[in-house]
Motif scaffolding. Sequence first.
Motif, PDB file in Angstrom:
ATOM      1  N   GLU A   1      -2.752   4.129   1.429  1.00 32.03           N
ATOM      2  CA  GLU A   1      -2.045   5.210   2.116  1.00 32.03           C
ATOM      3  C   GLU A   1      -0.993   4.608   3.042  1.00 32.03           C
ATOM      4  O   GLU A   1      -1.101   3.435   3.439  1.00 32.03           O
ATOM      5  CB  GLU A   1      -3.055   6.040   2.908  1.00 32.03           C
TER       6      GLU A   1
ATOM      7  N   VAL B   1       6.780   1.678  17.045  1.00 34.74           N
ATOM      8  CA  VAL B   1       5.771   1.797  18.099  1.00 34.74           C
ATOM      9  C   VAL B   1       5.983   3.124  18.815  1.00 34.74           C
ATOM     10  O   VAL B   1       6.832   3.259  19.680  1.00 34.74           O
ATOM     11  CB  VAL B   1       5.876   0.618  19.096  1.00 34.74           C
TER      12      VAL B   1
ATOM     13  N   ALA C   1      -0.431   4.665   6.127  1.00 35.60           N
ATOM     14  CA  ALA C   1      -0.916   4.014   7.354  1.00 35.60           C
ATOM     15  C   ALA C   1      -1.401   2.589   7.081  1.00 35.60           C
ATOM     16  O   ALA C   1      -1.348   1.720   7.962  1.00 35.60           O
ATOM     17  CB  ALA C   1      -2.041   4.832   7.987  1.00 35.60           C
ATOM     18  N   ASP C   2      -1.862   2.322   5.855  1.00 36.83           N
ATOM     19  CA  ASP C   2      -2.369   0.990   5.513  1.00 36.83           C
ATOM     20  C   ASP C   2      -1.255  -0.052   5.441  1.00 36.83           C
ATOM     21  O   ASP C   2      -1.517  -1.262   5.519  1.00 36.83           O
ATOM     22  CB  ASP C   2      -3.091   1.014   4.160  1.00 36.83           C
TER      23      ASP C   2
ATOM     24  N   ARG D   1      -0.821   5.317  16.874  1.00 35.75           N
ATOM     25  CA  ARG D   1      -0.911   4.006  16.275  1.00 35.75           C
ATOM     26  C   ARG D   1       0.463   3.562  15.799  1.00 35.75           C
ATOM     27  O   ARG D   1       1.288   4.394  15.446  1.00 35.75           O
ATOM     28  CB  ARG D   1      -1.847   4.064  15.079  1.00 35.75           C
ATOM     29  N   VAL D   2       0.687   2.287  15.735  1.00 36.07           N
ATOM     30  CA  VAL D   2       1.941   1.739  15.227  1.00 36.07           C
ATOM     31  C   VAL D   2       2.042   2.037  13.734  1.00 36.07           C
ATOM     32  O   VAL D   2       1.057   1.939  13.008  1.00 36.07           O
ATOM     33  CB  VAL D   2       1.965   0.222  15.497  1.00 36.07           C
TER      34      VAL D   2
ATOM     35  N   LEU E   1       8.369  -2.285  12.430  1.00 39.26           N
ATOM     36  CA  LEU E   1       7.291  -1.604  13.146  1.00 39.26           C
ATOM     37  C   LEU E   1       7.874  -0.479  13.986  1.00 39.26           C
ATOM     38  O   LEU E   1       8.918  -0.636  14.617  1.00 39.26           O
ATOM     39  CB  LEU E   1       6.537  -2.586  14.049  1.00 39.26           C
TER      40      LEU E   1
ATOM     41  N   ASP F   1      -7.775  -2.059   2.065  1.00 45.05           N
ATOM     42  CA  ASP F   1      -7.032  -1.840   0.826  1.00 45.05           C
ATOM     43  C   ASP F   1      -5.796  -1.022   1.182  1.00 45.05           C
ATOM     44  O   ASP F   1      -5.792  -0.269   2.162  1.00 45.05           O
ATOM     45  CB  ASP F   1      -7.884  -1.151  -0.244  1.00 45.05           C
TER      46      ASP F   1
ATOM     47  N   VAL G   1       0.966  -0.808   7.511  1.00 44.89           N
ATOM     48  CA  VAL G   1       1.122  -1.584   8.754  1.00 44.89           C
ATOM     49  C   VAL G   1       0.263  -2.838   8.705  1.00 44.89           C
ATOM     50  O   VAL G   1       0.697  -3.922   9.112  1.00 44.89           O
ATOM     51  CB  VAL G   1       0.702  -0.755   9.986  1.00 44.89           C
ATOM     52  N   GLU G   2      -0.961  -2.685   8.205  1.00 43.31           N
ATOM     53  CA  GLU G   2      -1.857  -3.851   8.147  1.00 43.31           C
ATOM     54  C   GLU G   2      -1.272  -4.923   7.226  1.00 43.31           C
ATOM     55  O   GLU G   2      -1.322  -6.115   7.537  1.00 43.31           O
ATOM     56  CB  GLU G   2      -3.254  -3.449   7.646  1.00 43.31           C
TER      57      GLU G   2
ATOM     58  N   VAL H   1       1.645  -6.671   8.967  1.00 46.42           N
ATOM     59  CA  VAL H   1       1.278  -7.585  10.067  1.00 46.42           C
ATOM     60  C   VAL H   1       0.436  -8.759   9.566  1.00 46.42           C
ATOM     61  O   VAL H   1       0.658  -9.903   9.976  1.00 46.42           O
ATOM     62  CB  VAL H   1       0.522  -6.824  11.181  1.00 46.42           C
ATOM     63  N   HIS H   2      -0.535  -8.476   8.692  1.00 44.26           N
ATOM     64  CA  HIS H   2      -1.530  -9.497   8.342  1.00 44.26           C
ATOM     65  C   HIS H   2      -1.487  -9.916   6.876  1.00 44.26           C
ATOM     66  O   HIS H   2      -2.342 -10.697   6.443  1.00 44.26           O
ATOM     67  CB  HIS H   2      -2.947  -8.957   8.614  1.00 44.26           C
TER      68      HIS H   2
END
Lengths: 217, 217
Positions: free
Chosen positions: B174, B201, B176-177, B206-207, B199, B171, B179-180, B183-184
């Motif tokens: 935050e 790096v 950091a979420d 973590r990216v 992104l 879900d 990035v997911e 990417v996806h």
Amino acid sequence: MRVVVPFDATNPKTRLAPFLGADERDALARRMLGDVLASVDALDATVEVVSTAPVGLDPLFDHVSVTADDRPLDAVVDDAVADTVRRAREPLVVVMADLALATPAALARLVDTEGDVVLVPGRGAGTNALVVRTPAFRTDFHGASFLDHRRAASDVGATVEMVDSFRLSTDVDEPADLVEAFVHGGDRTREWLTARFELDVERGGRVSLARRPGGTD
Amino acid sequence: MRVVVPFDATNPKTRLAPFLGADERDALARRMLGDVLASVDALDATVEVVSTAPVGLDPLFDHVSVTADDRPLDAVVDDAVADTVRRAREPLVVVMADLALATPAALARLVDTEGDVVLVPGRGAGTNALVVRTPAFRTDFHGASFLDHRRAASDVGATVEMVDSFRLSTDVDEPADLVEAFVHGGDRTREWLTARFELDVERGGRVSLARRPGGTD
């Protein structure tokens, strides 16, 4: 089929400092490795831990070979691809040692997925596990490695599949990841964490872990 | 089968502040809702968005009904269980509106999993999606809701299954979420994020995402 589990025995889980001390990070890393090996055991495979330094395993894993190799992960895995896929013509499976949520069922889904290269993304575009069935594939575990691996597979004309698993996509690198291991992790990891921590349900935020009053040092 | 998608139209995604401004959080929340509805569309189900305030949907989703209901989520879902499972004797599926990585295949795995109560954990022991097939089950979305829901199901003698999906367990709450999702994520979410971010790096971490120079405001 050969399964390689890379393990950092030298200074594991640095991003969990200062939440965990050095000895704790070492102990937790070994618990997670044990849980990963216990789940890998259910596969019909030759299993090898490739560790940055010599490491002793639980006698339960006497059949698992341990190789000390302090080269970068890319070199280790590329050599394993050459040995296993090119020479022995068998699939190579790589499973990171910090996948504390791994189960036999999740790993079975990984190795049963067809494709020249099968990838499990980690948090932050990393790569947590992969199956390699073509000798032309080269790894690159730095940065956004999931994207790099997808591109590297395409570049050599390999088919790429992705496995959709929360258990395998959850690597334990940062303090926030410890909650997942606490709630969903394997027995060894959960036993270690629950002796020291408890869930901290903060209003309006995500649940995290807090030291248990009177918990194990 | 009825699918309910709860949506916070009032002040969405507060934990993404200050990384995103209020208008940006609102826009991103609507993009993610669109991606979730597009994936839900592939199921053979009646779909309803239950929103804290009236919300307009893309004409593509003309067949989706929108109900404004500003009660707490537990009351909304428990009423939906009563309407759907007790009265209409159909399964109720709840899918959160911020599952930007959801795909038809992942949702098909959810609804095809047998069990009186089927749970998809979110990060931090939350609950991202569920299927309810017993009218006795009551929800409690606060705190470590995955553990609470598992217990609540046991308490009424219901069988509980868990679906192992990175796509549904991610879900976007935050920074950091993000990035997911970058990417996806689904097309709408990715289009919005890639116009504004790239992104980042960082060595050893973590990216993450960083504002693109010259990106859309």
